[in-house]
Structures are given as C-alpha cells and as structure tokens.
Scaffold this active site. Structure first.
Site, mmCIF file in Angstrom:
data_model
loop_
_atom_site.group_PDB
_atom_site.id
_atom_site.type_symbol
_atom_site.label_atom_id
_atom_site.label_comp_id
_atom_site.label_asym_id
_atom_site.label_seq_id
_atom_site.Cartn_x
_atom_site.Cartn_y
_atom_site.Cartn_z
ATOM 1 N N CYS A 127 -10.721 7.766 0.711
ATOM 2 C CA CYS A 127 -9.398 7.904 1.333
ATOM 3 C C CYS A 127 -9.471 8.399 2.771
ATOM 4 O O CYS A 127 -8.574 8.159 3.563
ATOM 5 C CB CYS A 127 -8.555 8.914 0.571
ATOM 6 S SG CYS A 127 -8.707 8.805 -1.196
ATOM 7 N N HIS A 136 -4.475 5.415 -7.461
ATOM 8 C CA HIS A 136 -4.917 4.238 -6.715
ATOM 9 C C HIS A 136 -6.090 3.581 -7.447
ATOM 10 O O HIS A 136 -6.827 4.257 -8.170
ATOM 11 C CB HIS A 136 -5.436 4.659 -5.326
ATOM 12 C CG HIS A 136 -4.369 4.969 -4.336
ATOM 13 N ND1 HIS A 136 -4.345 6.150 -3.612
ATOM 14 C CD2 HIS A 136 -3.297 4.254 -3.912
ATOM 15 C CE1 HIS A 136 -3.305 6.134 -2.797
ATOM 16 N NE2 HIS A 136 -2.647 5.008 -2.959
HETATM 17 C C1 CIR Z 1 -1.160 10.665 -1.521
HETATM 18 O O1 CIR Z 1 -0.638 10.995 -2.604
HETATM 19 O O2 CIR Z 1 -0.857 9.648 -0.937
HETATM 20 C C2 CIR Z 1 -2.212 11.572 -0.935
HETATM 21 N N1 CIR Z 1 -1.926 12.914 -1.302
HETATM 22 C C3 CIR Z 1 -3.590 11.165 -1.419
HETATM 23 C C4 CIR Z 1 -4.005 9.814 -0.949
HETATM 24 C C5 CIR Z 1 -5.335 9.426 -1.459
HETATM 25 N N2 CIR Z 1 -5.736 8.200 -0.886
HETATM 26 C C6 CIR Z 1 -6.422 7.281 -1.510
HETATM 27 O O3 CIR Z 1 -6.683 7.403 -2.712
HETATM 28 N N3 CIR Z 1 -6.755 6.216 -0.810
#
Ligand code: CIR
Length: 257
Positions: A252, A165
């Site tokens: 996140c 991201h």
């Molecule tokens: C994913 O792969 O979607 C989750 N394991 C981690 C999400 C992390 N979120 C973010 O960077 N906003």
C-alpha cells in the site's frame, strides 16, 4: 519484470484519523511511523530503484497509501477513483506525480460511477487480477479492463469475501510464486501458481512486495520470512506496525514501476 521507479508519500500527522477496521490496535504513533517510512525507503533503495518521495498531505489522513489512487502498468498509468469518500481526492494529488513519468496519451482515468482502489489490483506479468470489494465496483472494473485491452493487456475479476483489498490476502512474488492467506488459499483463480500458504496468525504478512529479486517482508512474522527465504529469495524486513493499525501494509505504501 524489473522496477526502476517507486513513488511514496510521507505520512501526515493526521494519519491518526485514518480509516481502520481494527481500532483495538490503537492509534498509530506518528513519529514511529515516520521512522518506519524512512526504513521502507531505504529498503527500496537497496533493491536498486529510484525513489520519488512526495510530501505529506494533512487533508488526507490515508494519503501515505499511494497504491490506491493510481495503478501503473508497463504501458501506462491509470488514475483510479478511490472508493472511500475521505480518500477520493487523493487521485488529484497523485496525478501530477504520475505525469512526471508518462505522457498524456498514456494516462487514463477511472470515472464515476466506477470506483477502484489500486490495492485491489495485482499484476502478474501482463495479466491483472482485480478484487471486487467495498471499494472497487463492477463499473470500475469494467472501465479498468477496457483501458487494459486498449494497451494489449488483460484482466480478470476476483470476488472478495472477507478482506479490505485483494492484496490484503494475496501477493505475487514473480517466478510463479504467490503468497496466499485465508480465502485465497482455495480460490481456483490462483490454482495455477506455486502457492505459499500463510498461517492465519501471520495473515498480515501475506502483504509482502517483490522488488527486483528481493522480497520485502514485514518485521515480526517469522513463519512467512522463512517461507519466502526457502522459496529462494533474498529478503529485507521492515517494521510496519504503525501502518498495520490503519489496515495498511508494504504494498500500500508505494507505486512500483
Ligand atoms: C484505507 O482504509 O483505505 C487505509 N486505511 C488503508 C489502505 C491500505 N491500502 C491498500 O491495501 N492498498
């Protein structure tokens, strides 16, 4: 910018089945993750925000990462269309929580075939940088910018090369200060900011969050901690080791508005 509210969601026991690009780090320890989540909430409260804690959702292993299914701006909220199949349904779970704070006219949606994860959106005042990633596509970005324009806000797209991201590698600390790691050190998009460069061995800690003048920094990254303190910020550290195992960081885990 001043934040008054934060939304978080408790981790689910199913988090051990969450998406990860780093299985070599091992599965998260749920009990420890819960303790770290408690500490995260306490740190946010210390920054003077009201924290809304949503219940765990076992059917969505990654649902504690509430940043992805919604983006909240000063003008309204956007329910996204998360790009990972196992996470897409999280949008319907976050929506009622967001509606507690915004009337109907101020809640918009990203619709298929557009996809967008909130982790790809970085707010700098009234400008929103959006990373085009494996999760966020061209049509999702187009719809996002259209919604922003309707509110008198604006955005620009940032192509991503290596990170999951956008905010995996770059985060704005307000006051013109930006934490940058890896591919973001040299991107022209961010040349105008005071960039605090993160060494490669502490790259995970590029994901810090500014909350009302204090910066929350992940525990265990001394170079980043010192750099943030040298930039003049009060800091609080929170251990996020169990979330790191799922590619998740401090940003996140919350929606801040
Ligand atoms: C994913 O792969 O979607 C989750 N394991 C981690 C999400 C992390 N979120 C973010 O960077 N906003």
């Amino acid at each position: 910018t001043k934040f008054t509210n934060v939304i978080v969601r408790r981790p689910a026991k199913s988090m051990v089945e969450g998406i990860t690009s780093a299985p070599e780090l091992g599965k998260p320890d749920y009990e420890l993750a819960c303790k770290q989540h408690d500490d995260y909430i306490a740190a946010l409260k210390d920054c003077g925000v009201e924290v809304t804690v949503l219940p765990a959702l076992e059917q969505f292993p990654d649902s504690c990462f509430v940043e992805d299914p919604a983006v909240i701006t000063r003008c309204g909220a956007i329910i996204t269309n998360p790009g990972a199949a196992s996470r897409n349904g999280e949008k319907d779970e976050i929506e009622p929580a967001v509606r507690q704070f915004f009337d109907d006219s101020r809640v918009k949606h990203i619709e298929s075939p557009g996809t967008l994860d909130g982790g790809d959106v970085m707010m700098v005042g009234d400008h929103f940088y959006v990373g085009r990633s494996a999760r966020t596509n061209e049509e999702g970005i187009r719809q996002f910018f259209e919604i922003l324009e309707g509110w008198g806000l604006e955005g620009s797209e940032v192509p991503l090369e290596h990170v999951l991201h956008l905010k995996t590698g770059v985060n704005y600390l307000e006051d013109g200060n930006m934490l940058v790691s890896g591919e973001f050190v040299t991107k022209p998009d961010f040349e105008q900011y005071h960039r605090i460069e993160i060494p490669e061995d502490e790259a995970y800690a590029a994901n810090c969050i500014w909350v009302n003048g204090t910066v929350i920094v992940p525990e265990g990254y001394p170079t980043v901690l010192k750099a943030v303190q040298d930039a003049g910020y009060e800091t609080i550290t929170v251990d996020t080791s169990e979330y790191r195992k799922l590619d998740g960081g401090l940003s996140c885990l919350s929606l801040r508005f």
